[in-house]
Design a protein around this motif. Structure first.
Motif, PDB file in Angstrom:
ATOM      1  N   PHE A   1       0.844  -1.194   0.000  1.00 18.76           N
ATOM      2  CA  PHE A   1       0.000   0.000   0.000  1.00 18.76           C
ATOM      3  C   PHE A   1       0.879   1.244   0.000  1.00 18.76           C
ATOM      4  O   PHE A   1       2.102   1.166   0.196  1.00 18.76           O
ATOM      5  CB  PHE A   1      -0.935   0.008   1.225  1.00 18.76           C
ATOM      6  N   ALA A   2       0.264   2.368  -0.234  1.00 15.03           N
ATOM      7  CA  ALA A   2       0.965   3.652  -0.260  1.00 15.03           C
ATOM      8  C   ALA A   2       0.360   4.580   0.789  1.00 15.03           C
ATOM      9  O   ALA A   2      -0.829   4.488   1.114  1.00 15.03           O
ATOM     10  CB  ALA A   2       0.869   4.285  -1.652  1.00 15.03           C
ATOM     11  N   TRP A   3       1.200   5.460   1.307  1.00 13.72           N
ATOM     12  CA  TRP A   3       0.737   6.490   2.240  1.00 13.72           C
ATOM     13  C   TRP A   3       0.420   7.758   1.460  1.00 13.72           C
ATOM     14  O   TRP A   3       1.175   8.160   0.574  1.00 13.72           O
ATOM     15  CB  TRP A   3       1.827   6.805   3.269  1.00 13.72           C
ATOM     16  N   LEU A   4      -0.683   8.395   1.791  1.00 13.34           N
ATOM     17  CA  LEU A   4      -1.025   9.677   1.167  1.00 13.34           C
ATOM     18  C   LEU A   4      -0.318  10.803   1.915  1.00 13.34           C
ATOM     19  O   LEU A   4      -0.500  10.977   3.125  1.00 13.34           O
ATOM     20  CB  LEU A   4      -2.540   9.904   1.196  1.00 13.34           C
TER      21      LEU A   4
ATOM     22  N   TYR B   1       1.339  -0.353 -10.962  1.00  4.01           N
ATOM     23  CA  TYR B   1       2.686  -0.529 -11.511  1.00  4.01           C
ATOM     24  C   TYR B   1       3.748  -0.036 -10.534  1.00  4.01           C
ATOM     25  O   TYR B   1       4.762  -0.703 -10.307  1.00  4.01           O
ATOM     26  CB  TYR B   1       2.787   0.229 -12.842  1.00  4.01           C
ATOM     27  N   TRP B   2       3.507   1.125  -9.948  1.00  3.16           N
ATOM     28  CA  TRP B   2       4.502   1.715  -9.041  1.00  3.16           C
ATOM     29  C   TRP B   2       4.701   0.845  -7.800  1.00  3.16           C
ATOM     30  O   TRP B   2       5.827   0.665  -7.329  1.00  3.16           O
ATOM     31  CB  TRP B   2       4.052   3.120  -8.659  1.00  3.16           C
ATOM     32  N   LEU B   3       3.627   0.284  -7.273  1.00  2.00           N
ATOM     33  CA  LEU B   3       3.745  -0.587  -6.108  1.00  2.00           C
ATOM     34  C   LEU B   3       4.529  -1.859  -6.437  1.00  2.00           C
ATOM     35  O   LEU B   3       5.170  -2.443  -5.565  1.00  2.00           O
ATOM     36  CB  LEU B   3       2.358  -0.959  -5.578  1.00  2.00           C
ATOM     37  N   ASP B   4       4.460  -2.295  -7.679  1.00  2.00           N
ATOM     38  CA  ASP B   4       5.208  -3.486  -8.075  1.00  2.00           C
ATOM     39  C   ASP B   4       6.685  -3.196  -8.314  1.00  2.00           C
ATOM     40  O   ASP B   4       7.548  -3.927  -7.837  1.00  2.00           O
ATOM     41  CB  ASP B   4       4.614  -4.071  -9.357  1.00  2.00           C
ATOM     42  N   CYS B   5       6.958  -2.144  -9.054  1.00  2.00           N
ATOM     43  CA  CYS B   5       8.311  -1.931  -9.566  1.00  2.00           C
ATOM     44  C   CYS B   5       9.171  -1.001  -8.716  1.00  2.00           C
ATOM     45  O   CYS B   5      10.389  -0.971  -8.884  1.00  2.00           O
ATOM     46  CB  CYS B   5       8.237  -1.388 -10.994  1.00  2.00           C
ATOM     47  N   HIS B   6       8.565  -0.250  -7.830  1.00  2.00           N
ATOM     48  CA  HIS B   6       9.343   0.734  -7.072  1.00  2.00           C
ATOM     49  C   HIS B   6       8.993   0.666  -5.590  1.00  2.00           C
ATOM     50  O   HIS B   6       8.778   1.697  -4.944  1.00  2.00           O
ATOM     51  CB  HIS B   6       9.092   2.142  -7.623  1.00  2.00           C
ATOM     52  N   TYR B   7       8.932  -0.557  -5.072  1.00  2.00           N
ATOM     53  CA  TYR B   7       8.557  -0.732  -3.678  1.00  2.00           C
ATOM     54  C   TYR B   7       9.733  -1.159  -2.801  1.00  2.00           C
ATOM     55  O   TYR B   7       9.699  -1.012  -1.589  1.00  2.00           O
ATOM     56  CB  TYR B   7       7.435  -1.775  -3.572  1.00  2.00           C
ATOM     57  N   ASP B   8      10.765  -1.695  -3.421  1.00  2.38           N
ATOM     58  CA  ASP B   8      11.889  -2.207  -2.640  1.00  2.38           C
ATOM     59  C   ASP B   8      12.705  -1.088  -1.987  1.00  2.38           C
ATOM     60  O   ASP B   8      13.347  -1.308  -0.968  1.00  2.38           O
ATOM     61  CB  ASP B   8      12.797  -3.059  -3.529  1.00  2.38           C
TER      62      ASP B   8
ATOM     63  N   ASN C   1       5.802   5.104  -0.459  1.00  2.00           N
ATOM     64  CA  ASN C   1       5.726   3.703  -0.050  1.00  2.00           C
ATOM     65  C   ASN C   1       6.299   3.496   1.345  1.00  2.00           C
ATOM     66  O   ASN C   1       6.499   2.362   1.777  1.00  2.00           O
ATOM     67  CB  ASN C   1       6.446   2.799  -1.062  1.00  2.00           C
ATOM     68  N   CYS C   2       6.591   4.580   2.052  1.00  2.00           N
ATOM     69  CA  CYS C   2       7.071   4.519   3.428  1.00  2.00           C
ATOM     70  C   CYS C   2       6.441   5.686   4.192  1.00  2.00           C
ATOM     71  O   CYS C   2       6.030   6.681   3.598  1.00  2.00           O
ATOM     72  CB  CYS C   2       8.603   4.606   3.488  1.00  2.00           C
ATOM     73  N   ARG C   3       6.377   5.549   5.481  1.00  2.00           N
ATOM     74  CA  ARG C   3       5.776   6.604   6.319  1.00  2.00           C
ATOM     75  C   ARG C   3       6.822   7.659   6.614  1.00  2.00           C
ATOM     76  O   ARG C   3       7.864   7.372   7.212  1.00  2.00           O
ATOM     77  CB  ARG C   3       5.251   5.997   7.620  1.00  2.00           C
ATOM     78  N   LEU C   4       6.552   8.885   6.168  1.00  2.00           N
ATOM     79  CA  LEU C   4       7.443  10.003   6.491  1.00  2.00           C
ATOM     80  C   LEU C   4       7.108  10.521   7.887  1.00  2.00           C
ATOM     81  O   LEU C   4       5.943  10.626   8.257  1.00  2.00           O
ATOM     82  CB  LEU C   4       7.285  11.118   5.456  1.00  2.00           C
ATOM     83  N   LYS C   5       8.113  10.830   8.638  1.00  2.54           N
ATOM     84  CA  LYS C   5       7.923  11.243  10.024  1.00  2.54           C
ATOM     85  C   LYS C   5       7.122  12.543  10.105  1.00  2.54           C
ATOM     86  O   LYS C   5       7.556  13.594   9.629  1.00  2.54           O
ATOM     87  CB  LYS C   5       9.284  11.419  10.706  1.00  2.54           C
ATOM     88  N   ASN C   6       5.896  12.419  10.672  1.00  9.35           N
ATOM     89  CA  ASN C   6       5.023  13.574  10.936  1.00  9.35           C
ATOM     90  C   ASN C   6       4.632  14.332   9.668  1.00  9.35           C
ATOM     91  O   ASN C   6       4.270  15.508   9.748  1.00  9.35           O
ATOM     92  CB  ASN C   6       5.677  14.534  11.928  1.00  9.35           C
ATOM     93  N   ILE C   7       4.717  13.701   8.501  1.00 10.83           N
ATOM     94  CA  ILE C   7       4.307  14.372   7.257  1.00 10.83           C
ATOM     95  C   ILE C   7       3.375  13.427   6.507  1.00 10.83           C
ATOM     96  O   ILE C   7       3.826  12.489   5.843  1.00 10.83           O
ATOM     97  CB  ILE C   7       5.507  14.723   6.364  1.00 10.83           C
ATOM     98  N   PRO C   8       2.068  13.658   6.559  1.00 17.15           N
ATOM     99  CA  PRO C   8       1.364  14.552   7.488  1.00 17.15           C
ATOM    100  C   PRO C   8       1.221  13.888   8.857  1.00 17.15           C
ATOM    101  O   PRO C   8       1.643  12.754   9.032  1.00 17.15           O
ATOM    102  CB  PRO C   8       0.009  14.730   6.806  1.00 17.15           C
ATOM    103  N   ASP C   9       0.593  14.622   9.786  1.00 18.81           N
ATOM    104  CA  ASP C   9       0.430  14.065  11.128  1.00 18.81           C
ATOM    105  C   ASP C   9      -0.415  12.799  11.113  1.00 18.81           C
ATOM    106  O   ASP C   9      -0.128  11.827  11.795  1.00 18.81           O
ATOM    107  CB  ASP C   9      -0.220  15.106  12.056  1.00 18.81           C
ATOM    108  N   VAL C  10      -1.499  12.827  10.349  1.00 21.38           N
ATOM    109  CA  VAL C  10      -2.382  11.667  10.204  1.00 21.38           C
ATOM    110  C   VAL C  10      -2.565  11.413   8.712  1.00 21.38           C
ATOM    111  O   VAL C  10      -2.825  12.337   7.946  1.00 21.38           O
ATOM    112  CB  VAL C  10      -3.752  11.908  10.871  1.00 21.38           C
TER     113      VAL C  10
END
Length: 386
Positions: free
Chosen positions: A102-105, A222-229, A260-269
């Motif tokens: 999954f991806a983070w917004l 496509y992005w979740l498949d090819c650019h997730y590592d 594809n990763c959680r950025l610290k406090n960006i956004p808060d929720v």
């Protein structure tokens, strides 16, 4: 490539156990045949160890060798099937794990005919309040129901007007990313804004790597498949302007930034945008089953949906799939965006995704997105709270 579990071969059945009764019958037949042949062709007295060994011992030994060989073959076949089934099971689990990416917004901007930032769109769709207006076609003819953006005129002039605004929104969103984080650019605008990708790559200080030749939620797949590592971001810019608007259409510009990763406090929720499922064979039931699997939700957890395009949602096929895989989702909780803001063409999946994420942030409940760009292109996706 998309995750397609149906391509994985089915598990092999273990070979059947040798039938003991048949082998016992074969032993009796061999014993009788050996004894009869020995009695007929033996020259000399029918006595002694050699005679009885040939008459009875040899058939029994041959029968025993055949049984041992049969059971060895059975064991080897079992091991081969078990090994193949273990490989199949491992591939199945690996594909499910890949499907559950999954991806983070990080942020999004929606511009449509309801306003520059369109907070009204969310409320209007929730209230199911139609906001389309009669629109006179440029070349004359009967008015059509349409919701256009604020600026009208020639297509080239409209694109030139909105280009700086899109660039400003993109710059604001990309500025949230760490400088070392790779960012991929996907421009989903059809035949419009053809110079937008190169313009953004020149105007945005953060390096942008473009993804080409994909449209709709296939970009996210496509992005979740090819650019997730490796840690990376996906910037999606989608726009739909109509020179000759069809009935019940609307215009929209969507800008979304996902990671594809959680950025610290960006956004808060934030929210999780799960892998979409593209349905091209008309099997909505299987597509529904897949997105529920990708999100890991229980059947009763999904209680609200956002739809756009076509008449699929009002059909029996979708209703049966919904009842089977999401019984908690009733018809009253399905919000059809097109009746409020019109069908936004290539921007429809992204507009639906944005409205769903806003609702998910508002009530912390899972949201379903269903868009039908064509009869053979139906796109489903689920958004869940953090």
């Amino acid at each position: 490539m998309p995750v397609e579990l149906e391509r994985i071969p089915a598990r092999e059945k273990l070979p059947p156990l040798p039938n003991f009764k048949r082998w016992l019958l074969l032993g009796i037949v061999m014993l009788l045949a050996g004894a009869a042949a020995t009695f007929l062709y033996w020259k000399g007295e029918h006595s002694g160890a050699a005679f009885w060994g040939l008459a009875t011992g040899l058939p029994v030994v041959l029968w025993g060798l055949l049984i041992v060989g049969r059971y060895l073959g059975y064991v080897l076949l079992c091991r081969r099937s078990e090994k193949k089934n273990a490989t199949t099971a491992a591939r199945f689990q690996a594909d499910i794990a890949r499907g559950q990416r999954f991806a983070w917004l990080i942020g999004e901007v929606l511009i449509n005919g309801l306003g520059p930032d369109s907070p009204t769109t969310h409320k209007a769709v929730l209230a199911k309040k139609p906001l389309m207006m009669p629109c006179e076609p440029v070349n004359g003819g009967n008015p059509v129901r349409h919701r256009a953006l604020a600026v009208t005129g020639e297509m080239a002039d409209r694109e030139a007007h909105y280009l700086p605004g899109i660039t400003a929104h993109v710059q604001n969103l990309v500025a949230l990313l760490p400088p070392s984080l790779a960012c991929y650019l996907a421009v989903d605008t059809g035949e419009q804004f053809l110079t937008l990708p190169s313009f953004l790559q020149k105007s945005v200080p953060h390096p942008l790597v473009r993804i080409r030749d994909l449209t709709g939620l296939e970009l996210l797949d496509y992005w979740l498949d090819c650019h997730y590592d490796r840690a990376a971001a996906l910037l999606v810019v989608s726009a739909q302007l109509y020179e000759h608007p069809p009935e019940d259409s609307g215009e929209a510009i969507s800008v979304l930034l996902l990671t594809n990763c959680r950025l610290k406090n960006i956004p808060d929720v934030s929210v999780r945008v799960h892998r979409p499922q593209i349905c091209r064979d008309g099997n909505i039931g299987r597509a529904f089953e897949r997105i529920m699997m990708w999100s890991g939700l229980e059947k009763t957890a999904l209680q609200q949906a956002w739809t756009s395009g076509g008449q699929m949602v009002s059909g029996d096929i979708f209703s049966k799939a919904r009842e089977a895989h999401a019984p908690g989702l009733n018809a009253e909780k399905i919000k059809h965006i097109d009746t409020v803001a019109g069908f936004a063409g290539v921007a429809a999946p992204w507009q639906a995704l944005q409205l769903a994420t806003r609702q998910c942030l508002s009530d912390s409940q899972a949201q379903l997105i269903v868009t039908e760009l064509a009869e053979d292109n139906r796109q489903l996706c689920i958004v869940t709270p953090e």
